[in-house]
Design a protein around this motif. Structure first.
Motif, mmCIF file in Angstrom:
data_model
loop_
_atom_site.group_PDB
_atom_site.id
_atom_site.type_symbol
_atom_site.label_atom_id
_atom_site.label_comp_id
_atom_site.label_asym_id
_atom_site.label_seq_id
_atom_site.Cartn_x
_atom_site.Cartn_y
_atom_site.Cartn_z
ATOM 1 N N TYR A 153 135.952 42.372 25.704
ATOM 2 C CA TYR A 153 135.458 42.732 27.031
ATOM 3 C C TYR A 153 134.256 43.657 26.868
ATOM 4 C CZ TYR A 153 139.601 40.625 29.008
ATOM 5 O OH TYR A 153 140.566 39.725 29.369
ATOM 6 N N ASN A 179 131.688 46.554 27.361
ATOM 7 C CA ASN A 179 131.894 47.963 27.698
ATOM 8 C C ASN A 179 130.588 48.725 27.551
ATOM 9 O OD1 ASN A 179 131.743 49.163 24.873
ATOM 10 N ND2 ASN A 179 133.344 47.617 24.600
ATOM 11 N N ASN A 180 130.634 50.021 27.760
ATOM 12 C CA ASN A 180 129.420 50.851 27.700
ATOM 13 C C ASN A 180 128.769 50.879 26.318
ATOM 14 O OD1 ASN A 180 129.615 51.459 30.374
ATOM 15 N ND2 ASN A 180 130.375 53.528 30.074
ATOM 16 N N SER A 229 134.546 39.316 31.492
ATOM 17 C CA SER A 229 134.195 40.720 31.739
ATOM 18 C C SER A 229 133.767 40.932 33.188
ATOM 19 C CB SER A 229 133.092 41.174 30.783
ATOM 20 O OG SER A 229 133.552 41.161 29.445
ATOM 21 N N CYS A 230 133.030 39.983 33.752
ATOM 22 C CA CYS A 230 132.641 40.079 35.170
ATOM 23 C C CYS A 230 133.888 40.108 36.056
ATOM 24 C CB CYS A 230 131.761 38.896 35.575
ATOM 25 S SG CYS A 230 130.062 38.973 35.005
ATOM 26 N N GLN A 256 136.999 40.956 35.181
ATOM 27 C CA GLN A 256 137.782 42.170 34.941
ATOM 28 C C GLN A 256 137.136 43.385 35.598
ATOM 29 O OE1 GLN A 256 138.525 43.190 30.827
ATOM 30 N NE2 GLN A 256 139.237 45.205 31.369
ATOM 31 N N GLU A 257 135.822 43.498 35.538
ATOM 32 C CA GLU A 257 135.146 44.700 36.027
ATOM 33 C C GLU A 257 134.868 44.696 37.521
ATOM 34 O OE1 GLU A 257 134.832 47.441 34.349
ATOM 35 O OE2 GLU A 257 135.667 46.453 32.590
ATOM 36 N N GLY A 258 134.848 43.537 38.162
ATOM 37 C CA GLY A 258 134.510 43.552 39.579
ATOM 38 C C GLY A 258 135.101 42.421 40.384
ATOM 39 N N ARG A 260 128.191 36.166 40.429
ATOM 40 C CA ARG A 260 127.171 37.212 40.226
ATOM 41 C C ARG A 260 125.788 36.597 40.072
ATOM 42 N NH1 ARG A 260 129.734 42.597 38.499
ATOM 43 N NH2 ARG A 260 131.831 42.126 39.157
ATOM 44 N N ASP A 273 128.787 45.091 35.255
ATOM 45 C CA ASP A 273 129.342 46.264 35.939
ATOM 46 C C ASP A 273 128.182 47.212 36.241
ATOM 47 O OD1 ASP A 273 130.731 48.398 36.969
ATOM 48 O OD2 ASP A 273 132.212 48.464 35.365
ATOM 49 N N SER A 316 127.800 49.592 38.279
ATOM 50 C CA SER A 316 128.133 51.005 38.478
ATOM 51 C C SER A 316 128.143 51.770 37.163
ATOM 52 C CB SER A 316 129.491 51.144 39.177
ATOM 53 O OG SER A 316 130.531 50.709 38.322
ATOM 54 N N LYS A 317 128.340 51.054 36.047
ATOM 55 C CA LYS A 317 128.304 51.664 34.713
ATOM 56 C C LYS A 317 126.988 51.353 34.005
ATOM 57 C CE LYS A 317 133.291 51.441 34.024
ATOM 58 N NZ LYS A 317 134.363 50.758 33.293
#
Length: 161
Positions: A11, A13-14, A51-52, A54-56, A63, A82, A84-85
């Motif tokens: 997934y 991540n940052n 990931s899309c 899971q995150e939103g 998207r 994501d 927001s991140k």
């Protein structure tokens, strides 16, 4: 030496900086993070789609359609996994192309031309790692600017009341 980890599922991540095809029958994606390299069994598109979701709660296609409306573009559009991140992925080819490499916008410090290679760009990250992509410097610059537009679209409400 960079740590390499093999995983079934990945997934975004940052720490994710690059997702690229790995051309291996088992580990189909190579992910470069700020401090490690990951080989995943999923394709880059599957990683981005899951990931899309899971995150939103939206698919990659959902998207993509939203960003087509925002940018009025249909090809090579950044995908806000994501926003927001700050996780906005920049494609180096058409989104569904199997050779497409994805670069996370917020990790990009600079893009430089490679002497003698007009259709390649060296992407420099904030941690001073670099990654070569098969895209001319001018096209890569346009992709970064488009990702900045998408990023701004999602964060502007934090600053406008």
């Amino acid at each position: 030496m960079v740590q390499i980890e093999k995983v079934e599922h990945y997934y975004i991540n940052n720490h994710t900086m690059v997702i690229s095809p790995n051309y291996d029958p088992i580990y189909q994606s190579k992910i470069i993070e700020t401090n490690r390299t990951v080989l995943a069994k999923q394709t880059p598109i599957k990683i981005i789609d899951s990931s899309c979701i899971q995150e939103g709660g939206a698919t990659l296609d959902g998207r993509k359609k939203a960003i087509e409306i925002v940018t009025k573009k249909k090809v090579m559009i950044p995908i806000p996994v994501d926003p927001s991140k700050g996780i906005i992925l920049i494609p180096t080819m058409k989104v569904r192309h199997p050779d497409c490499t994805w670069i996370d916008y917020c990790h990009i410090k600079d893009c430089q031309s490679i002497l003698g290679h007009k259709n390649e760009t060296e992407v420099i990250f904030y941690n001073n790692q670099s990654h070569k992509v098969d895209l001319s410097p001018s096209k890569m610059h346009n992709q970064v600017m488009l990702a900045a537009h998408v990023f701004g679209y999602f964060i502007k409400n934090k600053y406008i009341s």
